[in-house]
Scaffold this active site. Sequence first.
Site, short mmCIF file in Angstrom:
data_model
loop_
_atom_site.label_atom_id
_atom_site.label_comp_id
_atom_site.label_asym_id
_atom_site.label_seq_id
_atom_site.Cartn_x
_atom_site.Cartn_y
_atom_site.Cartn_z
N CYS A 23 45.65 -28.59 91.88
CA CYS A 23 45.32 -28.61 93.30
C CYS A 23 45.46 -29.99 93.89
O CYS A 23 46.15 -30.19 94.89
CB CYS A 23 43.90 -28.08 93.49
SG CYS A 23 43.19 -28.38 95.10
N CYS A 26 40.51 -32.49 94.97
CA CYS A 26 39.36 -33.30 94.55
C CYS A 26 39.78 -34.28 93.46
O CYS A 26 39.59 -34.01 92.28
CB CYS A 26 38.26 -32.40 93.99
SG CYS A 26 37.59 -31.26 95.18
N GLN A 224 35.32 -31.61 112.90
CA GLN A 224 35.08 -32.26 111.61
C GLN A 224 34.72 -31.21 110.55
O GLN A 224 33.98 -30.27 110.85
CB GLN A 224 33.94 -33.27 111.74
CG GLN A 224 34.28 -34.46 112.62
CD GLN A 224 35.10 -35.51 111.89
OE1 GLN A 224 35.43 -35.36 110.71
NE2 GLN A 224 35.44 -36.58 112.58
N TYR A 253 40.24 -41.71 121.80
CA TYR A 253 40.67 -40.79 120.74
C TYR A 253 39.58 -39.73 120.56
O TYR A 253 39.09 -39.49 119.46
CB TYR A 253 40.89 -41.53 119.41
CG TYR A 253 41.78 -42.75 119.52
CD1 TYR A 253 43.16 -42.64 119.37
CD2 TYR A 253 41.23 -44.01 119.78
CE1 TYR A 253 43.98 -43.77 119.46
CE2 TYR A 253 42.04 -45.14 119.88
CZ TYR A 253 43.41 -45.01 119.73
OH TYR A 253 44.20 -46.13 119.81
N GLU A 274 42.22 -38.71 125.31
CA GLU A 274 42.75 -38.03 124.13
C GLU A 274 44.18 -37.59 124.44
O GLU A 274 44.49 -37.15 125.55
CB GLU A 274 41.84 -36.83 123.82
CG GLU A 274 42.43 -35.73 122.97
CD GLU A 274 42.76 -36.15 121.56
OE1 GLU A 274 41.96 -36.85 120.91
OE2 GLU A 274 43.87 -35.78 121.09
N ASP A 322 37.70 -43.77 117.82
CA ASP A 322 37.80 -42.98 116.58
C ASP A 322 39.27 -42.60 116.36
O ASP A 322 39.64 -41.43 116.46
CB ASP A 322 36.91 -41.73 116.73
CG ASP A 322 36.84 -40.90 115.46
OD1 ASP A 322 37.34 -41.36 114.41
OD2 ASP A 322 36.31 -39.77 115.52
N CYS A 349 38.64 -43.30 109.77
CA CYS A 349 38.81 -42.47 108.58
C CYS A 349 39.75 -43.16 107.59
O CYS A 349 40.17 -42.56 106.61
CB CYS A 349 39.33 -41.09 108.96
SG CYS A 349 40.81 -41.14 109.96
#
Length: 394
Positions: A23, A26, A224, A253, A274, A322, A349
């Site tokens: 996958c 993770c 989110q 943003y 945005e 953001d 992020c």
Amino acid sequence: MRQNTMYQKPKTNTDSCPVAGKCGGCRWIGKPYEEQLRSKETIFRKLMEPYCKPEHIIGMEQPTHYRNKVHAVFGEDRKHNAISGIYEEKSHRIVPVDSCLIENRKADEIIVSIRGLLKSFKIRPYNEDTGYGLLRHVLIRTGHVTGQIMVVLVLSSPIMPSKNNFVKALLKLHPEITTVVINVNDRNTSMVLGDREQVIYGKGYIEDELCGKTFRISPKSFYQVNPVQTEKLYNKAMEYAGLTGSEVVVDAYCGTGTIGMIASDKAGRVIGVELNPDAVRDARSNAKRNGVNNIEFYQNDAGKFLVEMAQQDAKVDVVLMDPPRSGSSEEFLNSVARLAPKRVVYISCNPETLVRDLKYLTQKGYTVEKGVAVDMFPFTDSCEAVVRLIRTGK
Ligand code: SAH
């Protein structure tokens, strides 16, 4: 605060997930959660070294099953049995998955139920090679606070035989489902969702709450994926913004306007900007839904918009930003410096582009006062952060 007392750590990758190797979702699945937090904290502290000593990372108490948005691809095995799961990393081979450590449990159960119903309804999963079959993907979105659940059936054709009975059978198994939508994707594309939608049960969207505000989530809305940590992130951003009730705030943003709306209670006026027109439409309807009157949204490139604001000598007290992973632009940061807000709260992020942008802002009259990493994506190596800058130059 250091957390995580109840979570039982897995010993090896395959202990906790039989498909971890294929996958790739993770990457840190074999790493105890405490260790994951320490690693993320260390990475962030190192990156922030020239600027400030960050606060302790904000982790999750229960770092599993946090994803409120779950996607499964459907296909057939060699014996034409329906399978559902994920694409093997960097390929289009389907790896069967029934449950995932980070996905919402209920969503995983619904996907398994849908797969179980296919045969009796004579619905064939889509075959990418031959183009035969109907069901391509299932997308489930869940409201963490409201408990509402949306099921999106992505089909290769708009015609689904006995769809009403299918919905009836599915609701019998999962009465908690609040809406079912058919999405038609008849193109040969790696995008999951197509353009056409047909609501076959309920309202066609769900709602969820964040920091006391209600947000509408449609099949394609950006929202989110970790609601528990999003609240902690936004609360931190609000703390760093230090609003007193009168400030003019820019939410750059802004996506569907979540951060700006949460700030609106403590601000005089909020201006959201945005690029994505669908997100702006959602933002406006979210403002109406919550009766927020002191917020406006503009569809524009954040850099261009801020240049215009700077040219008009607009008064801005606080900028909340953001940006996407690629970070902000010089145009934007330059205009921030010209507008000279007292505080900038940068939510990121991607800490690498964050520090690149901090370097620029600190050369333009800003000082980084504090920052913190927030673990939005346990078991992955992604790291989210929020930083407060204050104007110290002239
Ligand atoms: N603040 C929101 C969304 C953050 S994601 C939230 O927390 O929900 C980053 C957003 O930036 C996306 O919605 C993306 O569409 C938008 N975006 C990307 N490039 C942009 C640009 N140049 N100008 C304005 N918005 C942009």
